[in-house]
Scaffold this motif. Structure first.
Motif, PDB file in Angstrom:
ATOM      1  N   VAL A  31       0.854  -1.200   0.000  1.00  0.00           N
ATOM      2  CA  VAL A  31       0.000   0.000   0.000  1.00  0.00           C
ATOM      3  C   VAL A  31       0.882   1.239   0.000  1.00  0.00           C
ATOM      4  O   VAL A  31       1.784   1.378   0.827  1.00  0.00           O
ATOM      5  CB  VAL A  31      -0.867   0.070   1.278  1.00  0.00           C
ATOM      6  CG1 VAL A  31      -1.905   1.170   1.182  1.00  0.00           C
ATOM      7  CG2 VAL A  31      -1.511  -1.266   1.570  1.00  0.00           C
ATOM      8  N   CYS A  32       0.606   2.180  -0.905  1.00  0.00           N
ATOM      9  CA  CYS A  32       1.316   3.456  -0.860  1.00  0.00           C
ATOM     10  C   CYS A  32       0.713   4.277   0.289  1.00  0.00           C
ATOM     11  O   CYS A  32      -0.481   4.559   0.287  1.00  0.00           O
ATOM     12  CB  CYS A  32       1.167   4.201  -2.180  1.00  0.00           C
ATOM     13  SG  CYS A  32       1.703   5.923  -2.062  1.00  0.00           S
ATOM     14  N   PRO A  33       1.512   4.638   1.273  1.00  0.00           N
ATOM     15  CA  PRO A  33       0.960   5.366   2.421  1.00  0.00           C
ATOM     16  C   PRO A  33       0.559   6.801   2.073  1.00  0.00           C
ATOM     17  O   PRO A  33      -0.117   7.464   2.861  1.00  0.00           O
ATOM     18  CB  PRO A  33       2.118   5.355   3.432  1.00  0.00           C
ATOM     19  CG  PRO A  33       3.348   5.185   2.617  1.00  0.00           C
ATOM     20  CD  PRO A  33       2.967   4.413   1.391  1.00  0.00           C
ATOM     21  N   HIS A  34       0.977   7.269   0.899  1.00  0.00           N
ATOM     22  CA  HIS A  34       0.652   8.648   0.508  1.00  0.00           C
ATOM     23  C   HIS A  34      -0.708   8.741  -0.164  1.00  0.00           C
ATOM     24  O   HIS A  34      -1.515   9.598   0.164  1.00  0.00           O
ATOM     25  CB  HIS A  34       1.734   9.207  -0.416  1.00  0.00           C
ATOM     26  CG  HIS A  34       3.107   9.101   0.174  1.00  0.00           C
ATOM     27  ND1 HIS A  34       3.526   9.878   1.226  1.00  0.00           N
ATOM     28  CD2 HIS A  34       4.155   8.279  -0.122  1.00  0.00           C
ATOM     29  CE1 HIS A  34       4.774   9.555   1.544  1.00  0.00           C
ATOM     30  NE2 HIS A  34       5.182   8.582   0.744  1.00  0.00           N
ATOM     31  N   CYS A  35      -0.961   7.824  -1.137  1.00  0.00           N
ATOM     32  CA  CYS A  35      -2.237   7.911  -1.858  1.00  0.00           C
ATOM     33  C   CYS A  35      -3.161   6.738  -1.547  1.00  0.00           C
ATOM     34  O   CYS A  35      -4.326   6.741  -1.935  1.00  0.00           O
ATOM     35  CB  CYS A  35      -1.999   8.023  -3.364  1.00  0.00           C
ATOM     36  SG  CYS A  35      -1.310   6.520  -4.087  1.00  0.00           S
ATOM     37  N   GLY A  36      -2.654   5.726  -0.865  1.00  0.00           N
ATOM     38  CA  GLY A  36      -3.494   4.603  -0.450  1.00  0.00           C
ATOM     39  C   GLY A  36      -3.735   3.549  -1.530  1.00  0.00           C
ATOM     40  O   GLY A  36      -4.458   2.582  -1.302  1.00  0.00           O
ATOM     41  N   GLN A  55       8.769   3.143  -5.056  1.00  0.00           N
ATOM     42  CA  GLN A  55       8.174   4.350  -5.611  1.00  0.00           C
ATOM     43  C   GLN A  55       6.774   4.036  -6.097  1.00  0.00           C
ATOM     44  O   GLN A  55       6.549   3.022  -6.763  1.00  0.00           O
ATOM     45  CB  GLN A  55       9.005   4.904  -6.758  1.00  0.00           C
ATOM     46  CG  GLN A  55       8.383   6.205  -7.283  1.00  0.00           C
ATOM     47  CD  GLN A  55       9.310   6.989  -8.174  1.00  0.00           C
ATOM     48  OE1 GLN A  55      10.097   6.391  -8.921  1.00  0.00           O
ATOM     49  NE2 GLN A  55       9.230   8.308  -8.122  1.00  0.00           N
ATOM     50  N   CYS A  56       5.858   4.921  -5.745  1.00  0.00           N
ATOM     51  CA  CYS A  56       4.474   4.756  -6.168  1.00  0.00           C
ATOM     52  C   CYS A  56       4.379   5.064  -7.658  1.00  0.00           C
ATOM     53  O   CYS A  56       4.951   6.038  -8.149  1.00  0.00           O
ATOM     54  CB  CYS A  56       3.583   5.709  -5.363  1.00  0.00           C
ATOM     55  SG  CYS A  56       1.842   5.560  -5.773  1.00  0.00           S
ATOM     56  N   ASN A  57       3.657   4.204  -8.414  1.00  0.00           N
ATOM     57  CA  ASN A  57       3.528   4.401  -9.859  1.00  0.00           C
ATOM     58  C   ASN A  57       2.300   5.202 -10.250  1.00  0.00           C
ATOM     59  O   ASN A  57       2.065   5.457 -11.423  1.00  0.00           O
ATOM     60  CB  ASN A  57       3.478   3.042 -10.566  1.00  0.00           C
ATOM     61  CG  ASN A  57       4.789   2.298 -10.401  1.00  0.00           C
ATOM     62  OD1 ASN A  57       5.854   2.904 -10.290  1.00  0.00           O
ATOM     63  ND2 ASN A  57       4.722   0.970 -10.337  1.00  0.00           N
ATOM     64  N   GLU A  60      -0.406  10.741 -10.272  1.00  0.00           N
ATOM     65  CA  GLU A  60      -0.554  11.954  -9.460  1.00  0.00           C
ATOM     66  C   GLU A  60       0.260  11.879  -8.184  1.00  0.00           C
ATOM     67  O   GLU A  60       0.339  12.846  -7.435  1.00  0.00           O
ATOM     68  CB  GLU A  60      -2.033  12.190  -9.084  1.00  0.00           C
ATOM     69  CG  GLU A  60      -2.999  12.327 -10.233  1.00  0.00           C
ATOM     70  CD  GLU A  60      -3.323  10.992 -10.905  1.00  0.00           C
ATOM     71  OE1 GLU A  60      -3.369   9.966 -10.202  1.00  0.00           O
ATOM     72  OE2 GLU A  60      -3.495  10.984 -12.142  1.00  0.00           O
ATOM     73  N   CYS A  61       0.830  10.717  -7.879  1.00  0.00           N
ATOM     74  CA  CYS A  61       1.509  10.534  -6.597  1.00  0.00           C
ATOM     75  C   CYS A  61       3.030  10.483  -6.786  1.00  0.00           C
ATOM     76  O   CYS A  61       3.733  11.408  -6.429  1.00  0.00           O
ATOM     77  CB  CYS A  61       0.991   9.260  -5.920  1.00  0.00           C
ATOM     78  SG  CYS A  61       1.682   8.956  -4.285  1.00  0.00           S
ATOM     79  N   ARG A  62       3.496   9.382  -7.334  1.00  0.00           N
ATOM     80  CA  ARG A  62       4.918   9.172  -7.632  1.00  0.00           C
ATOM     81  C   ARG A  62       5.834   9.342  -6.412  1.00  0.00           C
ATOM     82  O   ARG A  62       7.010   9.621  -6.534  1.00  0.00           O
ATOM     83  CB  ARG A  62       5.398  10.129  -8.749  1.00  0.00           C
ATOM     84  CG  ARG A  62       4.614  10.058 -10.030  1.00  0.00           C
ATOM     85  CD  ARG A  62       4.895   8.850 -10.871  1.00  0.00           C
ATOM     86  NE  ARG A  62       6.296   8.723 -11.306  1.00  0.00           N
ATOM     87  CZ  ARG A  62       6.829   7.568 -11.698  1.00  0.00           C
ATOM     88  NH1 ARG A  62       6.123   6.464 -11.680  1.00  0.00           N
ATOM     89  NH2 ARG A  62       8.087   7.531 -12.094  1.00  0.00           N
TER      90      ARG A  62
HETATM   91 ZN   LIG Z   1       0.965   6.783  -4.044  1.00  0.00          ZN
END
Ligand SMILES: [Zn+2]
Length: 320
Positions: A31-36, A55-57, A60-62
Motif C-alpha cells: 500500500v502506498c501510504p501517501h495515496c493509499g 516508488q508509487c507508480n 498523481e503521486c509518484r
Molecule cells: Zn501513491
C-alpha cells in the motif's frame, strides 16, 4: 532467557527484519501510504538507494516510501531489527523490562531506549471499545493507586482522605472473568467519575462484582446483577461474589511497576497500563505464545504515529 528468545534472524538482521515487517504490514499487497493505492509501486534499485525503498507508480503521486512510513517506527534512527527485538523482550517478560535493561541488551543509549519503549507501549494501547461482559458473564471492577504509600496498605487501613492525594494516581480496572482486562487512569474514585466508565464499558446484562466502597453503592441500578463483598468486615468471597481476579491483576501490575519501573510518571501512566493490560489479554492461558503475541502487537504500529505526536505535544497528563 533472552538468547533463545531472540534467536530468530529478524532480531539481528536488518534485511530479514524489514522483509518480515513488509510481509505483515502489506499482507494484502503493498500500500502506498501517501495515496493509499495498493499494488502500484516498484522497488527502487539505484546504488545509493536505501534498501526497501519503493516508488508509487500512480501518476498523481509518484512518491517514494518504505514499510515504516506512517507507523510508529517512522523516522527512527534505531534499526528495525532492534525495534522488533525490543518488542519481543517486552512481550515475553511478565513484569515488564526497564529501558536501561533493554538498552544494554540491544546496544542502544538509555535515552533512545526510553523513547523506543514508550512508542512500543503506545502501539499496545487498545482501540477496542466494545462493551465487556454480557448475559451470563461476570465483570469485576476495582481501583488501585500507583505512587505513594497508601497503595501498600490493606484496603481497610487506608486513610480515605489520602486517596487521590499528592503523589498517588488512581487506576480503575475492569476484568471479565476468563477474559480481558481494561485499565484507565482516573482523576479520582468517586461515583461521579467511575459510573460513566462502568456504564459505557460494561454491557448492562452483566453481573458486576465490586467491593463495598461507597462509589459502587448504587451500581445495581445499571446492571442485571451487582454483588459487593464487604472487605471492611473481612468478607472476601461469598458464593461467586468476589474481586479476586482483579486483585490478582493488580498484584502483577504493582509488582511490575514497583519492581521494574520504580517510578512511573503521571503523564506516561496510561502507556504502562496499556503494556500490562496487553500482556494480560494476550496471556498464555488464552493460547497465545510469546512469538504470536509479539507478531500481533506489531500490527498496532500502523496509523499510530499521529496519535502519539498529539499526546506528546500536550505534554500534560491525560485522564480518562
Ligand atoms: Zn501513491
Amino acid at each position: 532467557m533472552a538468547k533463545g528468545l531472540l534467536s530468530n534472524p529478524i532480531f539481528q538482521d536488518e534485511t530479514k527484519a524489514r522483509e518480515w515487517l513488509e510481509a505483515r504490514i502489506w499482507k494484502d499487497g503493498r500500500v502506498c501510504p501517501h495515496c493509499g493505492v495498493v499494488g502500484e509501486s516498484t522497488l527502487m534499485q539505484g546504488k545509493t538507494t536505501r534498501p526497501g525503498l519503493y516508488q508509487c507508480n500512480v501518476k498523481e503521486c509518484r512518491q517514494p516510501f518504505t514499510v515504516t512510513v506512517g507507523t510508529l517506527y517512522e523516522r527512527s534512527k534505531i534499526p528495525l531489527h532492534k525495534w522488533l527485538a525490543a518488542t519481543q523482550l517486552l512481550m515475553s517478560s511478565k513484569k515488564g523490562m526497564s529501558a536501561l535493561q533493554i538498552g544494554r541488551m540491544l546496544g542502544i543509549s538509555p535515552k533512545s531506549s526510553w523513547f523506543l519503549m514508550h512508542r512500543i507501549r503506545e502501539s499496545l494501547r487498545g482501540t477496542d471499545l466494545e462493551p465487556m461482559g454480557g448475559e451470563g458473564k461476570v465483570v469485576e471492577a476495582d481501583e488501585t493507586f500507583i505512587g505513594g504509600k497508601e497503595r501498600n496498605k490493606h484496603k481497610r487501613l487506608r486513610n480515605k482522605k489520602n486517596i487521590g492525594g499528592t503523589g498517588k494516581e488512581a487506576v480503575f480496572s475492569l476484568v471479565e472473568r476468563g477474559g480481558r482486562v481494561r485499565s484507565q487512569h482516573v482523576a479520582n474514585v468517586s461515583a461521579k467519575t467511575l459510573r460513566p466508565i462502568l456504564t459505557a464499558q460494561i454491557d448492562a446484562a452483566t453481573s458486576l462484582m465490586t467491593d463495598g466502597a461507597g462509589q459502587y453503592r448504587h451500581m445495581h441500578k445499571d446492571f442485571a446483577r451487582h454483588e459487593m463483598v464487604n472487605h471492611e468486615i473481612d468478607e472476601y468471597v461469598r458464593g461467586d461474589a468476589h474481586t479476586n481476579t482483579i486483585e490478582s491483576y493488580f498484584a502483577i501490575l504493582k509488582r511490575g511497576v514497583i519492581g521494574t519501573y520504580h517510578h512511573v510518571s503521571e503523564a506516561h501512566l496510561k502507556r504502562y497500563l496499556a503494556e500490562f493490560d496487553y500482556r494480560y489479554n494476550e496471556r498464555q492461558s488464552l493460547d497465545v505464545d510469546d512469538a504470536q503475541r509479539m507478531e500481533k502487537s506489531v500490527k498496532g504500529i500502523v496509523g499510530k504515529r499521529l496519535t502519539y505526536r498529539r499526546t506528546c505535544r500536550e505534554g500534560q497528563p491525560v485522564r480518562a
